[in-house]
Design a protein around this motif. Structure first.
Motif, mmCIF file in Angstrom:
data_model
loop_
_atom_site.group_PDB
_atom_site.id
_atom_site.type_symbol
_atom_site.label_atom_id
_atom_site.label_comp_id
_atom_site.label_asym_id
_atom_site.label_seq_id
_atom_site.Cartn_x
_atom_site.Cartn_y
_atom_site.Cartn_z
ATOM 1 N N PRO A 81 0.806 -1.229 0.000
ATOM 2 C CA PRO A 81 0.000 0.000 0.000
ATOM 3 C C PRO A 81 0.840 1.280 0.000
ATOM 4 C CG PRO A 81 -0.902 -1.590 1.545
ATOM 5 C CD PRO A 81 0.420 -2.130 1.102
ATOM 6 N N GLY A 82 2.089 1.187 0.466
ATOM 7 C CA GLY A 82 2.911 2.392 0.532
ATOM 8 C C GLY A 82 3.705 2.685 -0.722
ATOM 9 N N LEU A 83 3.786 1.724 -1.647
ATOM 10 C CA LEU A 83 4.598 1.922 -2.847
ATOM 11 C C LEU A 83 4.180 3.133 -3.698
ATOM 12 C CD1 LEU A 83 5.414 -1.648 -4.184
ATOM 13 C CD2 LEU A 83 6.944 0.013 -3.128
ATOM 14 N N PRO A 84 2.880 3.416 -3.830
ATOM 15 C CA PRO A 84 2.515 4.618 -4.613
ATOM 16 C C PRO A 84 3.142 5.903 -4.101
ATOM 17 C CG PRO A 84 0.590 3.232 -4.269
ATOM 18 C CD PRO A 84 1.677 2.653 -3.430
ATOM 19 N N LEU A 85 3.554 5.925 -2.824
ATOM 20 C CA LEU A 85 4.197 7.128 -2.298
ATOM 21 C C LEU A 85 5.485 7.446 -3.055
ATOM 22 C CD1 LEU A 85 3.743 6.581 1.555
ATOM 23 C CD2 LEU A 85 2.602 8.297 0.138
ATOM 24 N N LEU A 86 6.243 6.414 -3.431
ATOM 25 C CA LEU A 86 7.484 6.632 -4.177
ATOM 26 C C LEU A 86 7.188 7.239 -5.546
ATOM 27 C CD1 LEU A 86 9.374 3.331 -3.294
ATOM 28 C CD2 LEU A 86 9.916 5.629 -2.489
ATOM 29 N N ALA A 87 6.174 6.698 -6.217
ATOM 30 C CA ALA A 87 5.811 7.249 -7.525
ATOM 31 C C ALA A 87 5.328 8.694 -7.393
ATOM 32 C CB ALA A 87 4.726 6.385 -8.172
ATOM 33 N N MET A 88 4.551 8.963 -6.350
ATOM 34 C CA MET A 88 4.055 10.324 -6.146
ATOM 35 C C MET A 88 5.202 11.283 -5.822
ATOM 36 S SD MET A 88 0.651 9.372 -3.926
ATOM 37 C CE MET A 88 0.311 11.090 -3.521
ATOM 38 N N ALA A 89 6.212 10.804 -5.104
ATOM 39 C CA ALA A 89 7.364 11.653 -4.797
ATOM 40 C C ALA A 89 8.133 12.014 -6.060
ATOM 41 C CB ALA A 89 8.283 10.952 -3.798
ATOM 42 N N ILE A 90 8.242 11.060 -6.992
ATOM 43 C CA ILE A 90 8.901 11.350 -8.270
ATOM 44 C C ILE A 90 8.096 12.375 -9.065
ATOM 45 C CG2 ILE A 90 9.603 10.354 -10.480
ATOM 46 C CD1 ILE A 90 10.273 7.787 -8.992
#
Length: 591
Positions: A391-400
Motif C-alpha cells: 500500500p505504501g509503494l505509490p508514495l514513491l511514484a508520487m514523490a517522483i
C-alpha cells in the motif's frame, strides 16, 4: 561463513546500484534536455549562468590573483570574494582541456544524484529508515524546487552538495554515547566542504551543528564527555572558517543598493511553496518556485501521530518548520510581489547588514528539504510497518511526480546558443572591446545586467578583453561609464549638427584609443531604430566602415575597429574620464 558474507556484500552492491540507477533516471528527467549533450546549446532561464561560466574560464586568476584583467577593462574584475570553492577546484583540476559548459553539465546531471544518495544514506544509517522508504529522503533533498531554481538561475554549484546530509549523519552518530572518535573528524570535514560549496550552505551547516550538538549534549548523562566530543568538529572547522572569513571580509563584493527589495525578491512566498507556474520564470522573479512537495508535507503532517513513540524526529521537524519560516524573509507574502503579507521573524533584520549577506532567504529551504524529507521517510516506513509494504509503494511514484511535475524543471529550461557572434573574430588578439547596447531605464529591471553578463560570456569564447563586468559591482562597471559618454556623443551627432557635436564624433577615435579600446561592437537588435541610425552613422564617420557584420549567435553585431593604436596604459585616462562622468550616466561636459 565466507559465502554468506559474499552474498551479503553482493546484495548491498546490487541495492546501491539500483538506488544510483533510480536517482540517475530521475536526474535525467529532472534536468531534461541537458543529457542530450548538444554542444551547440546550453540550457538555462536566467542570466547568472554566464557569470559561472566566466568564473570557470578564469578560475586561476580568481583563486590566485583576485583580479581578472580580461573583464571590466581597464580596471579589471575584482574577484576577491570567490564563493563556490568546490566548483572552482573542480574547474582548476579539469584545466583547459574540459570546457566550462561540460563542467556545468556535470554538476547539473551528477550533483542532484550525489545529494540524493547522501540524504538516503543519512536516513537509512542515521535514523533507521528501511529501504525503499529511505529513497523518499533522497528525492526530497536532491530533486526539489531549489534544485530546479539553482539549475535554471545558473547557480549550479548548489546542486553538488552531499555534505549537509553527511554532516547530519556524523552529528547524529557523534551525539550517541558509543560514537567513534572519527565521527568528530568527519563532521568537521563535511562542515568545511559545505562552506566551500557556498557561503549559504556553510551557514546551514553551522546551524545544523549548533542544533544537533546542543540537543546531543543536553540528552547525554555525562555532559562533560559530550562537550569534549562536540568540540572535535569545531576544532577541525575553526582554522578554515577563520581563513574563509578573512578572505571574505577582506575583499569587496556585491552589496545590494536596496536591501529590502533584495531580501523580498529572493524570499519564499505561499504561492512559491505550492507549485511552479510559468510566470515565475519572468525576468524579475529569478525562477524561484520552491514547492515543498505533497508527499513530504503530507507525511510530515502525520509524523506526530505515527512517530509519537519514536525519538529524534521532533528536532528534524522543528528545524524544517523554522527553515520554512525564515525562508519568507521579512514578510510572509501570499504571492510574488513585495507588497502585502504579514511580518515574519526576519523583519527584525531587514535593512541591516545581516541582509547584505542573505539576499536570498529562500535558500534556507535546503534545510527544510533535508530534515523534512527524512521525517517523511520515517513516517512512510512506520506506516508500511503497520499496513504493509504494497500500500505504501505509490508514495514513491508520487514523490517522483513531485520532483518532476511540481517543480516543472524539465518544462522550464530554454536553449541558449553556445556559439557567439562571429563578428568578434575581426578583433585583433589582445584588443579591448567596448560593447554598445540600448541603455535601459531602471524600471525595466535587470535587462541591462542580463546583456552585460552575456557579453562577458562572449569574452570567455573570443578571448579579447571587454569593458563589461561579470559581477554586479554597482557603479564600478567600466563599460557603463564609457558607453554612456560614447552613446551620448553619437546620439547628438547628425548631418548639420553643431560644431561641438561634430567635433565630439571626430575626436571619438582618439578618446577610444586613449582608453585602450581597440574595437566597438554594436548590438543593433537592442537599440530602438531611431537611435540605431545616428549611432551607426556616427561610428562610420569616426572609425570608418564596419570591419565585420554578423547575424549569427542569436543577434546582429556590427563591429568597428579603432584605427589608432590603443594606449598601452589607459588607467590614468580612464580615471580622469571617471571624474567627469556623472553617476547617472547623463551626457558629461566636454574635456
Amino acid at each position: 561463513m565466507n559465502l554468506s558474507r559474499g552474498r551479503e556484500t553482493w546484495h548491498r552492491a546490487l541495492a546501491f546500484a539500483s538506488i544510483v540507477a533510480c536517482y540517475s533516471l530521475v536526474s535525467v528527467l529532472f534536468s531534461w534536455p541537458t543529457v542530450r549533450l548538444d554542444s551547440s546549446v546550453f540550457y538555462t532561464r536566467q542570466f547568472d549562468l554566464y557569470g559561472v561560466l566566466w568564473m570557470i574560464r578564469h578560475v586561476r586568476e580568481v583563486l590566485f590573483d583576485g583580479v581578472v584583467t580580461a573583464t571590466n577593462f581597464p580596471l579589471g574584475e575584482n574577484a576577491t570574494r570567490p564563493d563556490a570553492y568546490v566548483l572552482a577546484l573542480v574547474a582548476l583540476g579539469a584545466g583547459d582541456k574540459v570546457s566550462p559548459l561540460a563542467i556545468v553539465r556535470l554538476f547539473v546531471l551528477a550533483g542532484p544524484v550525489a545529494g540524493a544518495l547522501a540524504a538516503e544514506h543519512c536516513a537509512a544509517r542515521g535514523f533507521g529508515v528501511r529501504r525503499p522508504w529511505s529513497l523518499l529522503a533522497g528525492l526530497a533533498y536532491g530533486f526539489n524546487g531549489l534544485a530546479a531554481t539553482a539549475w535554471l538561475e545558473g547557480h549550479v554549484y548548489f546542486l553538488f552538495d552531499p555534505w549537509l546530509p553527511l554532516l547530519l549523519l556524523s552529528l547524529v552518530r557523534l551525539t550517541r554515547s558509543a560514537a567513534p572518535r572519527t565521527e568528530g573528524v568527519k563532521a568537521g570535514c563535511y562542515w568545511i566542504l559545505a562552506l566551500a560549496t557556498s557561503g549559504y550552505i556553510g551557514i546551514f551547516a553551522s546551524l545544523l551543528v549548533a542544533i544537533m550538538l546542543v540537543r546531543g549534549v543536553i540528552a547525554q548523562v555525562d555532559r562533560r564527555r559530550a562537550l569534549r566530543t562536540a568540540a572535535v568538529p569545531l576544532l577541525i572547522f575553526l582554522p578554515f572558517g577563520i581563513l574563509y572569513a578573512w578572505v571574505f571580509f577582506g575583499g569587496t563584493g556585491q552589496v545590494a543598493p536596496d536591501l529590502w527589495r533584495a531580501s523580498t525578491s529572493g524570499a519564499a512566498s505561499i504561492a512559491r511553496l505550492t507549485s511552479w507556474w510559468p510566470g515565475v520564470d519572468g525576468k524579475t522573479y529569478h525562477s524561484i518556485a520552491t514547492p515543498l512537495g505533497f508527499v513530504t508535507v503530507s507525511l510530515g503532517a502525520f509524523a506526530p501521530i505515527v512517530l509519537a513513540r519514536h525519538r529524534g524526529w521532533r528536532t528534524l521537524l522543528g528545524t524544517a518548520a523554522a527553515a520554512v519560516l525564515v525562508s519568507f524573509g521579512p514578510v510572509i507574502s501570499p504571492g510574488l510581489g513585495a507588497g502585502g503579507g504579514v511580518p515574519a521573524p526576519m523583519v527584525l533584520f531587514a535593512g541591516t547588514p545581516v541582509m547584505t549577506f542573505l539576499h536570498f532567504p529562500v535558500r534556507f529551504l535546503w534545510l527544510a528539504y533535508l530534515c523534512g524529507g527524512i521525517v517523511a521517510a520515517r513516517s512512510a516506513d512506520e506506516i508500511a510497518r503497520r499496513v504493509g509494504f504494497l500500500p505504501g509503494l505509490p508514495l514513491l511514484a508520487m514523490a517522483i511526480v513531485d520532483s518532476i511535475a511540481l517543480t516543472g524543471a524539465p518544462f522550464r529550461a530554454e536553449p541558449v546558443l553556445a556559439g557567439i557572434p562571429s563578428a568578434y573574430k575581426a578583433v585583433p588578439a589582445g584588443m579591448a572591446v567596448l560593447d554598445l547596447f540600448g541603455e535601459q531605464p531602471v524600471a525595466l529591471g535587470e535587462i541591462g545586467v542580463r546583456v552585460t553578463k552575456l557579453t562577458t560570456y562572449y569574452q570567455t569564447v573570443h578571448g579579447r578583453p571587454v569593458l563589461a563586468a561579470a559581477l554586479p559591482t554597482y557603479g564600478k562597471n567600466c563599460r557603463d561609464r564609457i558607453a554612456a559618454r560614447v552613446v551620448c556623443r553619437l546620439l547628438d551627432w547628425k548631418p548639420g549638427a553643431t560644431a561641438g557635436a561634430q567635433a565630439d564624433v571626430v575626436d571619438l577615435e582618439a578618446l577610444l584609443a586613449e582608453l585602450g579600446i581597440g574595437a566597438v561592437a554594436v548590438h543593433s537588435d537592442l537599440f530602438a531604430p531611431d537611435d540605431l541610425a545616428p549611432i551607426l552613422d556616427g561610428l562610420r564617420t569616426a572609425l570608418g566602415p564596419p570591419a565585420a557584420v554578423s547575424r549569427d549567435g542569436g543577434e546582429t553585431v556590427v563591429l568597428f575597429l579603432v584605427r589608432k593604436h590603443p594606449n598601452a596604459d589607459p588607467l590614468a585616462r580612464y580615471r580622469k574620464l571617471l571624474e567627469a562622468v556623472p553617476e547617472t550616466g547623463s551626457r558629461p561636459g566636454d574635456q
